[in-house]
Design an enzyme around this catalytic site. Structure first.
Site, short mmCIF file in Angstrom:
data_model
loop_
_atom_site.label_atom_id
_atom_site.label_comp_id
_atom_site.label_asym_id
_atom_site.label_seq_id
_atom_site.Cartn_x
_atom_site.Cartn_y
_atom_site.Cartn_z
N LYS A 119 0.82 -1.21 0.00
CA LYS A 119 0.00 0.00 0.00
C LYS A 119 0.85 1.27 0.00
CE LYS A 119 -4.16 -2.12 1.71
NZ LYS A 119 -3.70 -3.53 1.78
C1 PLP Z 1 -4.38 -4.56 1.25
C2 PLP Z 1 -3.64 -5.83 1.09
C3 PLP Z 1 -4.05 -6.82 0.19
C4 PLP Z 1 -5.32 -6.68 -0.64
O1 PLP Z 1 -5.24 -5.64 -1.57
P1 PLP Z 1 -6.61 -5.04 -2.17
O2 PLP Z 1 -6.19 -3.90 -3.00
O3 PLP Z 1 -7.40 -4.59 -0.97
O4 PLP Z 1 -7.28 -6.12 -2.90
C5 PLP Z 1 -3.28 -7.96 0.06
N1 PLP Z 1 -2.18 -8.13 0.81
C6 PLP Z 1 -1.75 -7.21 1.69
C7 PLP Z 1 -0.54 -7.48 2.50
C8 PLP Z 1 -2.46 -6.02 1.85
O5 PLP Z 1 -2.03 -5.12 2.73
#
Ligand code: PLP
Length: 485
Positions: free
Chosen positions: A108
């Site tokens: 993120k």
């Molecule tokens: C947020 C997240 C996901 C999922 O991503 P999305 O965009 O919500 O589908 C998968 N793995 C990790 C470690 C995350 O932080």
């Protein structure tokens, strides 16, 4: 580039307006009105910051070029340890796109290190002088990544809400020790969906909006429903593809499959945008954990959120309402009225069903499956043993699905690796047959002894850091916080 709403085709706004507002009126999401064209040839031999400038610039057309250039340089050259878009060959046709080398050790960061700058600039572009109050519902990773991105930015306040007992100990510590004058963090009595629903309610509450307007303040979102979160994620699909071409593993134009551990459907949707723009994406694989509402949806066309919610070892994917799916429904149908009706069904009945025609179109692009905690654990153990590759439980869900789906094993596959194994040391150690200590920092060291991978300094540095936020609240208290923050 203009943006419209998934629920109302009369809406037509600029990128700056879409980013400053976050959510369209009556709960719709902003979507671009077209897909700019971009092929490998257009981006080959670019550094990550250059590629980011180019691709993001195609969507944020009114943004100043120099602003984009400086921002992308600052973020992706400096904050990612020289590893923005890093691809590692794991075995056979399998590659891991390691997206966790940013400041908070989760993918993120790619969006949330950039998004705050996009927002500040959006406000300048449209002459918006409001104090922006950002409310974030998080299942763990978004919260910290947003806090890190927005801390001490002018004209911005941020409050983060996470499910009490729904995150790993390291994730919790990352959030509750966050520094900055403009930040606050709360545990919610409930799960992630309760937090997300609570935040969404506040966003659509006209009374709250009017009260805030009186103080020259407004609400905005840092969740992946904001377009400014989504657009930076398109870049690493192109970059990882280019890396495979440049290493000789793939010929320019040859298809590559992508497998994405999915929760809110943001990360994988960025892959869909990359494909629509012209990247040779083969299968786009949606990997879920035991909360497999998306797997069922892709099989049947019925999205049914009325089901048991499971806490798994991949908490960032413990989601029953995947908000960004709405954008896919819009692009597939090109029909805001239809999407609006589906979303009303979801809100009122907890489920919706798409037409056969829509399901056919979706099946032409996506494959989906899920992995249980046990399967993910087995994958962590197997890959550590066979390939000396240690991964976190979210990434393991994706590798498990990539292995069990019936897809062409001659086509290269890039699995998006979304978190550092150190963020989930407890479960990774268990999977590796060790006995974790229950003490987060001893576990980091134990995992380091086994893997010899360096412990990210931002995680090691949490030890002994002052805890600033300890309040636990009910979801319906979010509105008071929005007013008072
Ligand atoms: C947020 C997240 C996901 C999922 O991503 P999305 O965009 O919500 O589908 C998968 N793995 C990790 C470690 C995350 O932080």
């Amino acid at each position: 580039m203009q943006y419209t709403s998934t629920r109302d085709s009369k809406i037509n706004v600029s990128a700056s307006q879409a980013i400053a507002k976050g959510l369209a009126p009556n709960g719709g999401l902003f979507v671009p009105t077209q897909f700019p064209k971009c092929t490998y040839e257009d981006v080959k031999n670019l550094t990550y910051p250059q590629m980011a400038q180019k691709i993001i610039g195609m969507y944020l057309t009114e943004y100043d070029e120099n602003f984009l250039k400086e921002t992308m340089e600052k973020v992706y050259a400096e904050n990612f340890d020289g590893k923005a878009g890093f691809v590692k060959h794991v075995k056979n046709n399998e590659y891991a796109l390691e997206l966790y080398h940013g400041p908070t050790c989760a993918f993120k960061d790619y969006a949330l290190q950039v998004m705050p700058h996009l927002l500040v600039q959006a406000k300048k572009n449209i002459g918006d002088t409001h104090t922006t109050k950002i409310l974030v519902a998080t299942s763990g990773d978004t919260g910290k990544a947003a806090l890190d991105g927005y801390a001490d930015l002018e004209g911005i306040k941020i409050a983060v809400f996470y499910p009490n007992d729904g995150t790993s100990e390291i994730q919790r510590l990352q959030m509750v020790t966050q520094e900055g004058e403009n930040v606050s963090v709360y545990a919610i009595n409930g799960n992630f969906d309760d937090a997300q629903t609570g935040v969404k309610k506040v966003f659509t509450d006209e009374k709250i909006a009017a009260t805030l307007e009186g103080e020259n303040a407004c609400l905005s979102s840092a969740n992946s429903i904001n377009w400014g979160r989504l657009v930076p994620q398109i870049v690493y699909y192109f970059y990882s593809y280019a890396s495979l071409v440049e290493s000789g593993a793939v010929k320019a134009g040859e298809k590559v499959n992508f497998c994405v551990p999915t929760g809110n459907f943001g990360d994988i949707l960025a892959g869909y945008y990359a494909k629509q723009m012209g990247l040779p994406v083969g299968e786009l694989i949606c990997a879920s954990n035991k909360n497999n509402v998306l797997t069922d949806f892709f099989k049947t066309g019925v999205y049914n959120a009325k089901r048991d919610f499971y806490k798994t070892t991949s908490p960032s994917m413990d989601i029953l309402v995947s908000s960004n799916l709405e954008r896919l429904l819009y692009h597939i149908s090109n029909d805001a009225e239809c999407v609006n009706a589906l979303m009303q069904d979801l809100a009122q009945k907890g489920e919706f069903k798409i037409s056969e025609e829509m399901l056919d179109k979706i099946s032409g692009v996506f494959k989906a499956d899920f992995a249980s905690d046990e399967e993910a654990e087995q994958i962590i153990a197997d890959y550590a043993q066979d390939s000396n590759y240690v991964m976190d439980p979210h990434t393991a869900v994706a590798f498990s699905v990539a292995n069990k789906l019936d897809i062409d094993k001659n086509t290269n596959i890039i699995v998006l690796s979304t978190a550092s194994p150190y963020k989930f040391s407890h479960d990774v150690l268990t999977a590796l047959g060790k006995v974790p200590t229950q003490k987060a920092f001893e576990d980091l060291n134990m995992l380091n002894d086994i893997t010899k991978l360096p412990v990210p300094k931002n995680l090691a540095g949490l030890e002994g850091k002052e805890i600033r936020f300890e309040k636990v609240i009910e979801p319906d208290e979010i509105k008071n916080i929005a007013l008072q923050m």
